[in-house]
Design an enzyme around this catalytic site. Structure first.
Site, PDB file in Angstrom:
ATOM      1  N   CYS A 253       0.927  -1.391  -0.007  1.00 50.14           N
ATOM      2  CA  CYS A 253       0.022  -0.129  -0.070  1.00 50.14           C
ATOM      3  C   CYS A 253       0.823   1.170   0.123  1.00 50.14           C
ATOM      4  O   CYS A 253       1.576   1.630  -1.053  1.00 50.14           O
ATOM      5  CB  CYS A 253      -0.818  -0.259   0.905  1.00 50.14           C
ATOM      6  SG  CYS A 253      -2.330   1.352   0.948  1.00 50.14           S
ATOM      7  N   HIS A 342      -3.839  -5.409  -0.693  1.00 50.65           N
ATOM      8  CA  HIS A 342      -3.636  -5.830   0.654  1.00 50.65           C
ATOM      9  C   HIS A 342      -3.805  -7.205   0.820  1.00 50.65           C
ATOM     10  O   HIS A 342      -4.989  -7.855   0.980  1.00 50.65           O
ATOM     11  CB  HIS A 342      -4.621  -4.975   1.780  1.00 50.65           C
ATOM     12  CG  HIS A 342      -4.761  -3.763   1.829  1.00 50.65           C
ATOM     13  ND1 HIS A 342      -3.658  -3.513   3.091  1.00 50.65           N
ATOM     14  CD2 HIS A 342      -4.978  -2.665   1.275  1.00 50.65           C
ATOM     15  CE1 HIS A 342      -3.574  -1.930   3.113  1.00 50.65           C
ATOM     16  NE2 HIS A 342      -4.384  -1.714   2.184  1.00 50.65           N
ATOM     17  N   GLU A 344      -2.768  -9.069   3.299  1.00 50.96           N
ATOM     18  CA  GLU A 344      -3.185  -9.480   4.544  1.00 50.96           C
ATOM     19  C   GLU A 344      -4.537  -9.365   4.785  1.00 50.96           C
ATOM     20  O   GLU A 344      -4.827  -9.708   5.959  1.00 50.96           O
ATOM     21  CB  GLU A 344      -2.295  -8.679   5.409  1.00 50.96           C
ATOM     22  CG  GLU A 344      -2.746  -7.196   6.037  1.00 50.96           C
ATOM     23  CD  GLU A 344      -2.931  -6.406   4.699  1.00 50.96           C
ATOM     24  OE1 GLU A 344      -3.692  -5.358   4.985  1.00 50.96           O
ATOM     25  OE2 GLU A 344      -2.178  -6.415   3.675  1.00 50.96           O
TER      26      GLU A 344
END
Length: 405
Positions: A253, A342, A344
Site C-alpha cells: 500500500c 492488501h 493480509e
C-alpha cells in the site's frame, strides 16, 4: 436518534440520522464496496482523516469484538451508512457498532442515499466533506469544509504509526529478523509476518535507515498508511539508503508507493481511489487473477517504472483489471518488491497471501548469497525472487475465529 448533516465541499448535502458520537468531523469522503469487515475498515490507519461511505446498505449486523480491530483505536474520521443495525447478532459480538464509534468519539450518519453519494463521488471525485450533529445550516458547514485541509501534500504516516519501537515475537521458531516501518501498520500484517517465522521489530515512521541497519535485519517491511506518499520524504530517503545496502524490502500500500518513489517513479492521486474487498488484479508473471482488498487514494505511475532509475531495472508485476492502475512492482537489480493492494486482508479475500512466502524466500536466498560474500550472487537472487512468483501456501492463515463473522 438525533439529526445529522453531511456536506461535501461542492455544496452537495445529505440529511440523515446520527449514530456514534455527537460532534462535527472533517475529512475526505470516500467509499468502500466490501459487504463485511466494517470494524476492520474503521480501525485501518489508512482511513485516517477520511469519512468512509459503506456501499453495502446494512452495517453493524454482527457487532464488534476485541479481536477484529486492525489497530488500537478507530481511525476513520467518520462513518456513512444507509442503515445501522440496532441489534448485534453474532456469538462473537461484544458490543454494537454504534457503541463502538460513540466510545471512540467518532461520528456517524445513517438513513441517507449512499448509492446517490457513491455515484456522485465516482463522477466528481473524492473531496473534502464534513458530518455534523451541531451545525444544521448547509452553507455554514460547507464554508467550514472549505477551510479544512486537503489530502494532497499531507504526510499522515507520522501521526498514524507508533511513537515508540516495539517487538512482536515469531509464532514458533524464529527464522528471520524483520524491521517493520510503521506508517500505519495493520495488526493482521504483523500476524502473517510472525506466522511466517519472523520476529518483527516495529519502528516509527521517522526512524533513520542507519538505525534500522544497525539492527542487522534479514529484511525490512514497509507498511500501509494514510496520506500523500510524495509528502513522506523521510520514508523515501530511508528506503533509498536501505536499497543501497541491498537489504531485502517488501512493501504494501503506502509502502509500495514509497518504494516506487525511492526507485525514481512518480505517484498521483486517483479520482476516487480503490477501496473494497473485490478488486480483480492480474499477476503478470503467472496470468492468475487475484480477487483482492484495496484501500488507497494514490497510485504509482506505471509509465515511470523502468530502467532509468537510480537502482536499476524495475518492472510492473501486477495490474488492476478494472482500470489498468499499477498494483505491484519488482526490482531486477536490488532485492525489493511491493504491491498496492492488501494481501493480509481480514476478513478476506486471501488470494494474495503467497506474497508473505515470497518475502521469506527473498530473505532466505539473499541471506545465503550474502554469506557467500558475493555481491553478484546477491543481485542474482534479487532478479530471481520478487513479488510475482508462484503461488505459495507456506503462510498459515490467521486465527480463523477472527474471520468468523
Amino acid at each position: 436518534m438525533a439529526d445529522s448533516l453531511l456536506v461535501l465541499e461542492d455544496g452537495t448535502a445529505f440529511r440523515g440520522a446520527a449514530f456514534g458520537a455527537p460532534g462535527t468531523a472533517f475529512g475526505e469522503v470516500v467509499f468502500n464496496t466490501a459487504m463485511a469487515g466494517y470494524q476492520e475498515v474503521v480501525t485501518d490507519p489508512s482511513y485516517r482523516r477520511q469519512l468512509v461511505t459503506m456501499t453495502y446498505p446494512h452495517q453493524g449486523n454482527y457487532g464488534v469484538n476485541g479481536l477484529d480491530a486492525e489497530s488500537d483505536s478507530v481511525q476513520a474520521a467518520g462513518l456513512i451508512v444507509r442503515e445501522i443495525s440496532r441489534l448485534s447478532s453474532n456469538h462473537r459480538s461484544e458490543g454494537s457498532l454504534h457503541e463502538y464509534l460513540a466510545g471512540s468519539g467518532v461520528v456517524g450518519i445513517s438513513e441517507i442515499d449512499t448509492r446517490r453519494l457513491t455515484r456522485h463521488i465516482r463522477s466528481a471525485g473524492s473531496m473534502r466533506a464534513a458530518i455534523s450533529t451541531e451545525v444544521r445550516d448547509v452553507d455554514s458547514l460547507v464554508e467550514q469544509v472549505g477551510r479544512s485541509r486537503e489530502m494532497s501534500g499531507w504526510d499522515l504516516a507520522t501521526e498514524a504509526g507508533t511513537e515508540h519501537p516495539y517487538d512482536v515475537p515469531a509464532a514458533g521458531d524464529t527464522r528471520f529478523r524483520v524491521v517493520a516501518y510503521d506508517f500505519g501498520i495493520k495488526h493482521n500484517i504483523l500476524r502473517l509476518l510472525t506466522q511466517a517465522g519472523c520476529r518483527v521489530h516495529v519502528v516509527p515512521a521517522m526512524t533513520p535507515a542507519e538505525e534500522v541497519l544497525a539492527a542487522e535485519p534479514d529484511g525490512v517491511f514497509l507498511s500501509n498508511g494514510p496520506g500523500d506518499p510524495a509528502a513522506v520524504r523521510h520514508g523515501i530517503i530511508a528506503i533509498e539508503h536501505l536499497l543501497r545496502h541491498l537489504t531485502p524490502v517488501f512493501g504494501i500500500c503506502l509502502g509500495h508507493q514509497l518504494l516506487a518513489r525511492a526507485l525514481g517513479a512518480d505517484t498521483y492521486k486517483l479520482r476516487f481511489g480503490h477501496r473494497g474487498a473485490n478488486q480483480p488484479v492480474r499477476n503478470l508473471d503467472t496470468g492468475h487473477v487475484e480477487i483482492t482488498s484495496h484501500n488507497h487514494g494514490f497510485a504509482v505511475d506505471a509509465d515511470t517504472l523502468g530502467a532509468g532509475g537510480p537502482f536499476g531495472a524495475v518492472e510492473q508485476s501486477h495490474v488492476n483489471l478494472n482500470d489498468d492502475v499499477n498494483e505491484g512492482l519488482r526490482c531486477l537489480d536490488v532485492p525489493a518488491f511491493s504491491v498496492q493492494y492488501h494481501p493480509e486482508a481480514a476478513p478476506g479475500p486471501h488470494d494474495a497471501r503467497y506474497l508473505f512466502g515470497n518475502f521469506t524466500d527473498l530473505m532466505a536466498r539473499v541471506g545465503v548469497a550474502a554469506n557467500s560474500k558475493s555481491g553478484g550472487a546477491v543481485l542474482g537472487e534479487a532478479r530471481r525472487v520478487g513479488g510475482s512468483g508462484d503461488r505459495k501456501d507456506s503462510v498459515a492463515a490467521p486465527n480463523e475465529a477472527q474471520n468468523d463473522a
